[in-house]
Enzyme design. Sequence first.
Site, PDB file in Angstrom:
ATOM      1  N   THR A  21      72.785  28.865  34.223  1.00 46.96           N
ATOM      2  CA  THR A  21      74.208  29.171  34.285  1.00 46.96           C
ATOM      3  C   THR A  21      74.464  30.627  34.633  1.00 46.96           C
ATOM      4  OG1 THR A  21      74.683  27.442  32.653  1.00 46.96           O
ATOM      5  CG2 THR A  21      76.360  29.135  32.949  1.00 46.96           C
ATOM      6  N   TYR A  28      80.160  23.608  37.684  1.00 48.82           N
ATOM      7  CA  TYR A  28      79.539  24.654  38.499  1.00 48.82           C
ATOM      8  C   TYR A  28      78.133  24.225  38.889  1.00 48.82           C
ATOM      9  CZ  TYR A  28      77.180  25.727  34.105  1.00 48.82           C
ATOM     10  OH  TYR A  28      76.445  25.623  32.953  1.00 48.82           O
ATOM     11  N   THR A  47      70.373  28.004  29.382  1.00 51.90           N
ATOM     12  CA  THR A  47      70.309  27.958  27.920  1.00 51.90           C
ATOM     13  C   THR A  47      69.837  26.613  27.370  1.00 51.90           C
ATOM     14  OG1 THR A  47      72.653  27.348  27.807  1.00 51.90           O
ATOM     15  CG2 THR A  47      72.103  29.696  27.651  1.00 51.90           C
ATOM     16  N   ASP A  48      69.907  25.544  28.170  1.00 49.89           N
ATOM     17  CA  ASP A  48      69.607  24.212  27.637  1.00 49.89           C
ATOM     18  C   ASP A  48      68.175  24.086  27.115  1.00 49.89           C
ATOM     19  OD1 ASP A  48      72.151  23.391  28.142  1.00 49.89           O
ATOM     20  OD2 ASP A  48      71.672  22.216  29.921  1.00 49.89           O
ATOM     21  N   LYS A  55      69.497  26.292  20.339  1.00 51.63           N
ATOM     22  CA  LYS A  55      70.877  26.178  20.809  1.00 51.63           C
ATOM     23  C   LYS A  55      71.636  25.234  19.889  1.00 51.63           C
ATOM     24  CE  LYS A  55      73.640  25.382  24.979  1.00 51.63           C
ATOM     25  NZ  LYS A  55      73.627  25.073  26.433  1.00 51.63           N
ATOM     26  N   GLU A  78      57.284  13.764   2.447  1.00 50.72           N
ATOM     27  CA  GLU A  78      58.111  12.569   2.668  1.00 50.72           C
ATOM     28  C   GLU A  78      57.240  11.332   2.903  1.00 50.72           C
ATOM     29  OE1 GLU A  78      62.105  10.895   3.321  1.00 50.72           O
ATOM     30  OE2 GLU A  78      61.352  12.758   2.448  1.00 50.72           O
TER      31      GLU A  78
END
Length: 360
Positions: A44, A57, A123-124, A196, A317
């Site tokens: 981006t 975009y 950023t993904d 993120k 767990e």
Amino acid sequence: MQVTKRWGMLSAAFLAVALALPSGAAEPKANPKPKVVILATGGTIAGAQPKPGDVGYKAGAYPVSALIKAVPGIDEIAQISGEQIASIGSQDMTDAVWVKLGRRVNEVLADPSVSGVVVTHGTDTMEETGFFLNLVTKSNKPVVLVGSMRPATAVSADGPMNLYNATAVAVDPNARGRGVLVVLNDVVHYARETTKTNTTSLDTFASPNRGPAGFVLFGKVRWFSKPTWRHTTESAFAGAIPDTLPRVDIIYAHANVGPEYVQASLAAGAKGLVLAGVGDGNGTQALIEALSAAAKKGVVVVRSSRTNSGAVARNVELDDDKLGFVAAQELNPQKARVLLQLALTKTKDCAAIQEMFEQY
């Protein structure tokens, strides 16, 4: 006698001045600013809207040279040069680009004249690329990933300020030895810690378990504590970047999930599986049974959590010893996948891989 003595003193003074004056072409002055290489991958931060005001975009539309020109004053803090590694949205990041980028980072940092590297990135998947570089970089010099949440053509684009701050972090002497860093929205994060957390907010990156590495405001950096885990020069993977990485898939747990995703991944050739488990790394009985069956056939299975924070500890767990699983500790599923890919280039022994998850 006095005249002769005074003339001699004046002659010596004129000679000193003459020797100090340049003769012919002036010698080039050494640039005292540190050298930073920007390796661009798209994202981006290099995105362009079809027309002003558009929400959509195209990522990676602008070259690295345009990104540098868009940052006033960046050349006052460092000697800047740029290289284009890729021009993609980070959702399209691949193992092949990781290999190319990792090798180039090591080549650039091996140059004694280079102080640090900045990687522009979408950023993904920035946290995944950052963690990969954290494991394979063979240098204690700063490597800083940076991106933006708004494209370059947007009103109030955040890319230029982020890139300025990232460069300032890369030349800060106190950034050395901290591993790979991520800079966005005035915050410095450790690549190992950050994730993120929001689809569109400028404040999307957080480090939920151990907090940020520091802050950077208009190029001024304030640091917090140093990391305690192994990274870069202390990593067993530093500098040893293979041509290809083994396939590792993430299996997402949810209500009523069955064994089908596990079966599909194995059919596609997965050598490792990461469970993005509910809660403390759990899943339906059918899913756990399918994963345990895969582990017994030699596929390495790592339990992580989809909750985005906390640690998945061994034998808490589930009975990892009995089921043949590895516990991811603090690593989220996407980072557990990265470490498992690299771990499988060294060993398939679950005990050895568990030790890696304790250290990295």
